[in-house]
Design a protein around this motif. Sequence first.
Motif, short mmCIF file in Angstrom:
data_model
loop_
_atom_site.label_atom_id
_atom_site.label_comp_id
_atom_site.label_asym_id
_atom_site.label_seq_id
_atom_site.Cartn_x
_atom_site.Cartn_y
_atom_site.Cartn_z
N GLU A 89 51.51 6.06 -61.42
CA GLU A 89 52.18 5.82 -62.69
C GLU A 89 51.56 6.52 -63.89
OE1 GLU A 89 52.70 1.61 -63.32
OE2 GLU A 89 53.15 1.27 -61.19
N VAL A 90 50.33 7.00 -63.77
CA VAL A 90 49.63 7.56 -64.93
C VAL A 90 49.41 9.06 -64.71
CG1 VAL A 90 47.57 7.46 -66.36
CG2 VAL A 90 48.51 5.36 -65.37
N GLU A 91 49.79 9.86 -65.69
CA GLU A 91 49.61 11.31 -65.62
C GLU A 91 48.15 11.67 -65.90
OE1 GLU A 91 51.75 13.66 -64.70
OE2 GLU A 91 53.18 12.06 -64.24
N ALA A 92 47.59 12.50 -65.02
CA ALA A 92 46.20 12.92 -65.20
C ALA A 92 46.00 14.25 -64.49
CB ALA A 92 45.24 11.86 -64.65
N ASP A 93 44.86 14.87 -64.74
CA ASP A 93 44.55 16.18 -64.16
C ASP A 93 43.71 16.09 -62.89
OD1 ASP A 93 45.76 17.65 -66.37
OD2 ASP A 93 44.04 16.96 -67.55
N VAL A 94 42.98 15.00 -62.72
CA VAL A 94 42.11 14.87 -61.55
C VAL A 94 41.85 13.39 -61.27
CG1 VAL A 94 40.01 15.09 -62.93
CG2 VAL A 94 39.93 15.61 -60.48
N LEU A 95 41.73 13.05 -59.99
CA LEU A 95 41.37 11.70 -59.57
C LEU A 95 39.92 11.67 -59.14
CD1 LEU A 95 41.86 8.77 -58.38
CD2 LEU A 95 42.36 9.95 -56.22
N LEU A 96 39.20 10.63 -59.56
CA LEU A 96 37.86 10.35 -59.06
C LEU A 96 37.92 9.02 -58.31
CD1 LEU A 96 37.43 12.33 -61.48
CD2 LEU A 96 35.22 11.26 -61.80
N ASP A 97 37.61 9.03 -57.03
CA ASP A 97 37.66 7.79 -56.25
C ASP A 97 36.24 7.36 -55.87
OD1 ASP A 97 39.01 5.67 -54.71
OD2 ASP A 97 38.01 6.65 -53.03
N ALA A 98 35.86 6.18 -56.36
CA ALA A 98 34.56 5.60 -56.05
C ALA A 98 34.74 4.18 -55.54
CB ALA A 98 33.66 5.61 -57.29
N THR A 99 35.87 3.94 -54.85
CA THR A 99 36.10 2.62 -54.26
C THR A 99 35.09 2.39 -53.14
OG1 THR A 99 37.81 3.61 -52.86
CG2 THR A 99 38.53 2.52 -54.87
N PRO A 100 34.82 1.12 -52.80
CA PRO A 100 33.82 0.84 -51.75
C PRO A 100 34.21 1.48 -50.42
CG PRO A 100 34.33 -1.15 -52.99
CD PRO A 100 35.31 -0.11 -53.44
N THR A 101 33.19 1.94 -49.69
CA THR A 101 33.44 2.54 -48.38
C THR A 101 33.90 1.48 -47.39
OG1 THR A 101 31.89 4.37 -48.66
CG2 THR A 101 32.32 3.65 -46.41
N ASN A 102 35.01 1.75 -46.74
CA ASN A 102 35.58 0.87 -45.73
C ASN A 102 35.79 1.70 -44.47
OD1 ASN A 102 37.21 -0.63 -44.04
ND2 ASN A 102 38.82 -0.99 -45.54
N LEU A 103 35.05 1.41 -43.43
CA LEU A 103 35.10 2.22 -42.22
C LEU A 103 36.02 1.63 -41.15
CD1 LEU A 103 31.35 3.18 -42.11
CD2 LEU A 103 33.27 4.66 -42.70
N LYS A 104 36.78 0.59 -41.51
CA LYS A 104 37.76 0.04 -40.58
C LYS A 104 39.09 0.79 -40.71
CE LYS A 104 35.72 -4.57 -40.33
NZ LYS A 104 35.91 -6.03 -40.56
N ASP A 105 39.58 0.89 -41.96
CA ASP A 105 40.84 1.62 -42.18
C ASP A 105 40.79 2.52 -43.41
OD1 ASP A 105 40.93 -0.19 -44.27
OD2 ASP A 105 42.61 -1.34 -43.46
N ALA A 106 39.62 2.62 -44.03
CA ALA A 106 39.37 3.51 -45.18
C ALA A 106 40.16 3.13 -46.42
CB ALA A 106 39.67 4.96 -44.81
N GLN A 107 40.69 1.92 -46.47
CA GLN A 107 41.45 1.50 -47.64
C GLN A 107 40.55 0.79 -48.64
OE1 GLN A 107 44.20 2.72 -48.07
NE2 GLN A 107 45.03 3.18 -46.04
N PRO A 108 40.91 0.79 -49.92
CA PRO A 108 42.12 1.39 -50.50
C PRO A 108 42.00 2.89 -50.80
CG PRO A 108 40.88 0.36 -52.24
CD PRO A 108 40.11 0.07 -50.96
N GLY A 109 40.79 3.44 -50.59
CA GLY A 109 40.55 4.82 -50.99
C GLY A 109 41.47 5.83 -50.33
N LEU A 110 41.77 5.63 -49.04
CA LEU A 110 42.57 6.62 -48.32
C LEU A 110 43.95 6.77 -48.93
CD1 LEU A 110 43.02 8.62 -46.08
CD2 LEU A 110 43.43 6.72 -44.50
N ASP A 111 44.64 5.66 -49.17
CA ASP A 111 45.98 5.76 -49.75
C ASP A 111 45.94 6.33 -51.17
OD1 ASP A 111 47.35 4.87 -47.56
OD2 ASP A 111 47.59 2.81 -48.25
N ILE A 112 44.90 5.99 -51.92
CA ILE A 112 44.76 6.51 -53.28
C ILE A 112 44.61 8.03 -53.27
CG2 ILE A 112 43.22 6.56 -55.28
CD1 ILE A 112 42.64 3.57 -54.71
#
Length: 346
Positions: A89-112
């Motif tokens: 929903e928000v216009e930006a030039d770059v995403l920085l993802d620092a969500t907690p590491t999840n090694l079961k399904d990599a979410q929510p970082g993977l979908d983001i």
Amino acid sequence: MRTLRFLLTGLGNVGRPFLEILHERAALMRERYRLELVPVGVADSGGAAVDARGLDVPAVLEAKRAKRSVATLPGVGRPGMGGLALVREVEADVLLDATPTNLKDAQPGLDIVREALRRGMPAVLASKGPLVLAFQELAALSDWTSPRNPALRFSGAVGGALPTVNVGWRDLALGKLGLLEGVLNSTSHLMLCRMGEGRTYEEALKEAQEAGIAEPDPTLDVDGWDTANKLVILANAVLRVPTTLKDVAVTGMRGVTREELDAARARGGQVLLLARAEPRGDGTWALSVKPTVVGGEHPLGRLGARDMGLVYRSDIHGRVTLLSGDEGAWGASAAMLRDVLDVARE
């Protein structure tokens, strides 16, 4: 002066220090790089904050120090808005993802990260989960496959400030890589160093936890899986070999004996929980993580208790050794900033 608008998902041990560094070094960035980084959206577990004109970074940091969600910030808070909605929903030039590491399904970082890349937005990651579980998918959406695709950078996911990925894929360009060896987990290394000095496993673990290095449950560290995750990322990104965790033979440090520790000290070296990649000669690689006795003559044989290191061997570059003192989350945050500057230059 250029302006780069960014989104930041995750405001924990990596995301919050990133904003602190950015705030402290903003004037230097403008002077040295003619660049201004402007956060237009940030998200934590309680919601998000959005302002197209740029969020007040000190206000965001104050909310986190007070253990409040950024969703509570007056006028800009968005209760219930997660990272995926933020990217959509928000216009930006770059995403920085620092969500907690999840090694079961990599979410929510993977979908983001998927959503950002599909929208043509470059992504900078500190989280290992998406890279370990879906590297080839993300590579196909990014400049790792085609220069027409958005950039994907993740040097902070492997060794914090240690430039493991950058040196491997960029600085050793066109080299035929041979043996790769690395100490990539600070908890296990500190513990093995202290055990080599005569302390028990329990005493060494207590020190690591009191120093803020080890988690209350240190299983991933001491059993070798955190190191294996990082080796998987290096194999995919630097060796360019499609690799998953099942391709890595993993042995943790719990079984290290007093005899092994004494033998290493007698050689002027130490026992390392060593990540190792060795070419078999048929285009495949033998990948392992296991306790290894190394002498003082080894490039990593004299690592300090709070150090990490990586050795690359290349036919045209020779042996390249990288060493870094562990800076914890600050190192990963600084690496994210390094990656953002790389994206901005491109």
